[in-house]
Enzyme design. Structure first.
Site, PDB file in Angstrom:
ATOM      1  N   ASP A 172     -11.974   9.266 -15.731  1.00 49.74           N
ATOM      2  CA  ASP A 172     -12.460   8.076 -16.429  1.00 49.74           C
ATOM      3  C   ASP A 172     -13.786   8.380 -17.127  1.00 49.74           C
ATOM      4  OD1 ASP A 172     -12.560   5.431 -17.194  1.00 49.74           O
ATOM      5  OD2 ASP A 172     -12.565   4.611 -15.160  1.00 49.74           O
TER       6      ASP A 172
ATOM      7  N   ASP B 132      -7.393  -1.469 -20.393  1.00 48.63           N
ATOM      8  CA  ASP B 132      -7.652  -2.215 -19.157  1.00 48.63           C
ATOM      9  C   ASP B 132      -6.966  -3.564 -19.184  1.00 48.63           C
ATOM     10  OD1 ASP B 132      -9.015  -0.380 -17.726  1.00 48.63           O
ATOM     11  OD2 ASP B 132     -11.013  -1.114 -18.214  1.00 48.63           O
TER      12      ASP B 132
HETATM   13  C1  DGJ Z   1     -12.155   1.684 -16.035  1.00 47.94           C
HETATM   14  C2  DGJ Z   1     -10.690   2.006 -15.949  1.00 47.94           C
HETATM   15  O1  DGJ Z   1     -10.065   1.782 -17.170  1.00 47.94           O
HETATM   16  C3  DGJ Z   1     -10.071   1.181 -14.836  1.00 47.94           C
HETATM   17  O2  DGJ Z   1      -8.690   1.405 -14.798  1.00 47.94           O
HETATM   18  C4  DGJ Z   1     -10.731   1.524 -13.537  1.00 47.94           C
HETATM   19  O3  DGJ Z   1     -10.443   2.856 -13.197  1.00 47.94           O
HETATM   20  C5  DGJ Z   1     -12.238   1.312 -13.626  1.00 47.94           C
HETATM   21  N1  DGJ Z   1     -12.804   1.961 -14.763  1.00 47.94           N
HETATM   22  C6  DGJ Z   1     -12.919   1.806 -12.385  1.00 47.94           C
HETATM   23  O4  DGJ Z   1     -14.266   1.759 -12.457  1.00 47.94           O
END
Ligand code: DGJ
Length: 727
Positions: free
Chosen positions: A474, A544
């Site tokens: 990430d 997300d």
């Molecule tokens: C952003 C990601 O897109 C989410 O799926 C998740 O992993 C969060 N970060 C965790 O902090």
């Protein structure tokens, strides 16, 4: 095939169905001549207009700058007369700009050389043309490379700049591709967006002036995508011409189109010059990233399929490239930071019973991270949450017959971390300023090798400590305060690109050290979904926003360029955590089936009638995933455009089977059924759909009737099988 014709001084690069031609004018200047449907002719040089008005500089020196300002320069240089967007500019030690690049030589060779340290297309069945241009005054040389694959209608372009002079030179701009298109009434297509609203299609008429997609964030970003296309007026999915360029890079970029005073349009793509300045000592070279070009004479659909083919065959790598991916369950939306081994195992037990194959432990397993305000950089397991560490968790998950995956965010550092207390200077920062936080975190200065070494070392140790078979990498904030105390003042403009090279370097090592590992990139959802990252990870988390209806739009924009096998898609709980919308579980499953497929919910808490549907969703995934992964993709209708329904299909490469996805977003009143015209089938074949047979040509020209379903947000998967080859 690539040819050079001496008589006409023409280079012609052929893909199976397209040609790209360049010529040398005035014995010196490399001009762009043509990109479009395949040509056999080499008599193309007249298109550069170098012999007529205005005449070339050797004939009419008094109009040299005027010539530069209208000549279709293949790799336009700035500062000496071409006032349109250029591809390269420099600053000399005298502080001056300007170049004049002239043709020196070329070579044509089988294969393709890798771009050191950078992601790029690859393959054996290809040929490359390398043209060398040089500037007499500074000694700067530009090596332009063009690669074509025998099985794909795309051209991979890249540029290497060499300082052949004896003084330092500063590259202030170096783009990877330019294309001059001479056509009236062009439209521009870009993919703007935002967090949780990535890659929306935006089309507008160009006209005199410019339009751009750009990022100075040090990441390709949610807001703009490193893609731009010129479309003939009214271009549809099936008709019209498209000239598209996509950047194989994940950092700051500029994609720009510009119509000039003569109604001709230039389209450029490259590293954003605002945040870039690279010192080239005598003899040093700079390799600019690759850009890929696609031309379609049959609308956007054909462009899409060309990109999908290129990326599936010649960009994505590794063990998982062509394989069905394990159905995963991710605990992010299930627990956020509030979990421990017992909670995770309770999810895993229920999940394994339902047929789910992998548990992914998301953010919050390290340092003392109970929220997003701490511990990034402290890559040590939190034994209070996970007694026995990753090893115990992995073993227990494996005992359930499941794999274990974990989340990491290696590029970041929290102020509240042991690492920051020890090395505050490891965060990117401008001298004399405290860096600004975003999600309460700073960006690690990965342009410093000691930082990268440390972080990679921790990552490797973690992955070696237990049987971890998947990593979600990430990246949750853009770069800002880009400066450091290490590089000399004249090299501070190199930091962003060095950062990107370091990220690529770490991911290269990761895929090399752990060849079976399934890597999924992610950046606050789809903030770094680009061809650069795709080279390292066969799948990328798309957004997300897990609301199935919102997702239709995000997926449409992503599917425009990326194979469905690369698009991370999960079924999540309702009401959706971002939009508050409630969508039937079946529809959520169908929307996610056109991606990598997984779950992101607390399976121990969802209603029993939903849990019961999971095994049949998984069996649909197993049944159809080969089509989703390998099929040719056709966009039939767009909910973004019609506001009523979405429809797309994938057809096996031999036309023997297909899968149609239909989502009725709104149940229209007084509307019994809708006629849908399919695409990509064999005209003469007879197909069976839900017990009835139809001729391919009928389905494609007249259509299939889809009954209205009761209620909003209903979806249907329709399997289409060839019954006989001839009607
Ligand atoms: C952003 C990601 O897109 C989410 O799926 C998740 O992993 C969060 N970060 C965790 O902090």
């Amino acid at each position: 095939m690539i040819q050079y014709d001496k008589e006409y001084s023409i280079f012609k690069i052929d893909t199976p169905h397209t040609s790209y031609a360049m010529g040398i004018a005035d014995d010196k200047y490399l001009g762009h001549v043509y990109y479009g449907r395949k040509l056999t002719d080499m008599n193309l040089g007249y298109l550069m207009r170098a012999e007529d008005h205005p005449a070339a500089p050797s004939v009419l020196p008094r109009e040299k700058t005027g010539f530069f300002d209208c000549f279709p320069m293949e790799y336009p240089f700035g500062g000496t007369g071409d006032q349109r967007e250029s591809c390269i500019n420099i600053k000399t030690e005298d502080g001056q700009q300007g170049l004049e690049l002239a043709y020196v030589s070329h070579r044509i060779y089988a294969g393709k050389e890798p771009l050191t340290g950078l992601p790029a297309t690859w393959g054996d069945n290809c040929e490359t043309l390398e043209i060398t241009l040089a500037d007499e005054v500074t000694g700067i040389r530009a090596l332009l490379s063009y690669t074509v694959f025998t099985d794909t209608d795309a051209i991979a372009k890249s540029v290497k700049i060499v300082n052949g002079g004896n003084r330092n030179v500063y590259l202030t701009k170096v783009f990877s591709s330019s294309l001059d298109v001479e056509r009236e009434g062009l439209e521009v297509l870009t993919l703007p967006g935002s967090w949780a609203r990535e890659r929306r299609l935006q089309r507008r008429r160009l006209g005199y002036g410019s339009a751009a997609a750009e990022s100075v964030r040090g990441m390709s970003g949610h807001q703009d995508h490193p893609f731009i296309a010129l479309l003939s007026e009214g271009c549809t999915q099936t008709e019209g011409e498209v000239y598209a360029v996509h950047f194989v890079y994940s950092g700051s970029f500029l994609a720009k189109v510009m119509e000039d005073q003569f109604g001709r349009t230039r389209m450029v793509m490259g590293i954003h010059p605002d945040s870039f300045c690279w010192k080239l000592a005598p003899g040093a070279a700079f390799q600019a990233p690759e850009a890929v070009l696609v031309y379609s004479d049959a609308g956007l659909g054909k462009m899409t399929r060309n990109f999908h083919d290129l990326y599936r065959k010649h960009l994505i790598r590794g063990y998982w490239r062509d394989k069905e991916r394990p159905v995963l369950i991710n605990n992010w939306e299930a627990t956020y930071f509030d979990f421990n081994t017992e909670k995770l195992l309770s999810i895993a037990r229920e999940a394994s019973g339902a047929g789910i194959e992998m548990l992914v432990m998301d953010d919050g397993w390290f340092g003392h991270r109970e929220s997003d305000n701490s511990s990034l950089g402290d890559w040590y397991v939190n034994e209070e949450k996970l007694p026995g560490g990753l090893k115990y968790l992995a073993d227990e998950v494996n005992k359930l017959g499941m794999k274990l995956g974990i989340w990491v965010e290696p590029e970041m550092i929290s102020e509240d971390s042991e690492l920051y207390r020890k090395h505050p200077d490891w965060a990117l920062r401008i001298k004399g300023r405290k860096p600004g936080q975003c999600r309460e975190q700073y960006v690690l200065d990965l342009s410093r090798p000691e930082v990268t070494e440390y972080i990679y070392g921790r990552l490797k140790a973690i992955l070696e400590s237990a049987n971890i078979e998947y990593v979600k990498w990430d990246m949750n904030r853009p770069l800002a305060d880009v400066g450091n105390a290490v590089l000399p003042p004249e090299q501070q403009g190199e930091i962003q690109h060095r950062y990107m090279l370091a990220v690529y370097g770490m991911q290269e090592r990761l895929t090399h050290d752990f060849p079976g590992l399934l890597l999924e990139n992610c950046a606050s959802g789809g903030g770094r979904f680009d061809p650069g990252m795709l080279y390292y990870s066969p799948q990328i988390w798309c957004s997300d926003d897990t609301d199935a209806i919102e997702r239709l739009a995000v997926q449409e924009g992503t599917q425009l360029l990326y194979p469905l096998s690369s698009i991370g898609a999960h079924v999540s709980d309702c009401p959706n955590h971002i939009t508050g919308r409630t969508v039937p579980f079946e529809t959520r499953g169908i929307a996610a089936l056109s991606g990598t497929f997984g779950y992101e919910l607390d399976i121990t808490k969802i209603p029993e009638e939903e849990r019961k549907q999971i095994p049949s969703q998984i069996s649909s995934y197993k049944k159809y995933n080969h089509l989703v992964r390998n099929g040719a993709y056709y966009r039939i209708a767009s909910y973004q455009e019609n506001h009523l329904y979405d429809c797309y299909m994938v057809v096996s490469q031999d036309g023997a089977e297909a899968l149609l996805t239909y989502v009725q977003v709104m149940a229209e009143a007084n509307q019994r059924s809708r006629r849908i015209r399919l695409q990509g089938l064999l005209e003469d074949a007879l197909y069976e759909i839900e017990g009835r047979t139809y001729q391919g040509a009928t389905l494609m020209n007249a259509g299939l009737l889809l009954e209205r379903m009761k209620g909003d947000y209903r979806a249907k998967l329709i399997y289409i099988r060839r019954y006989t080859s001839r009607y």
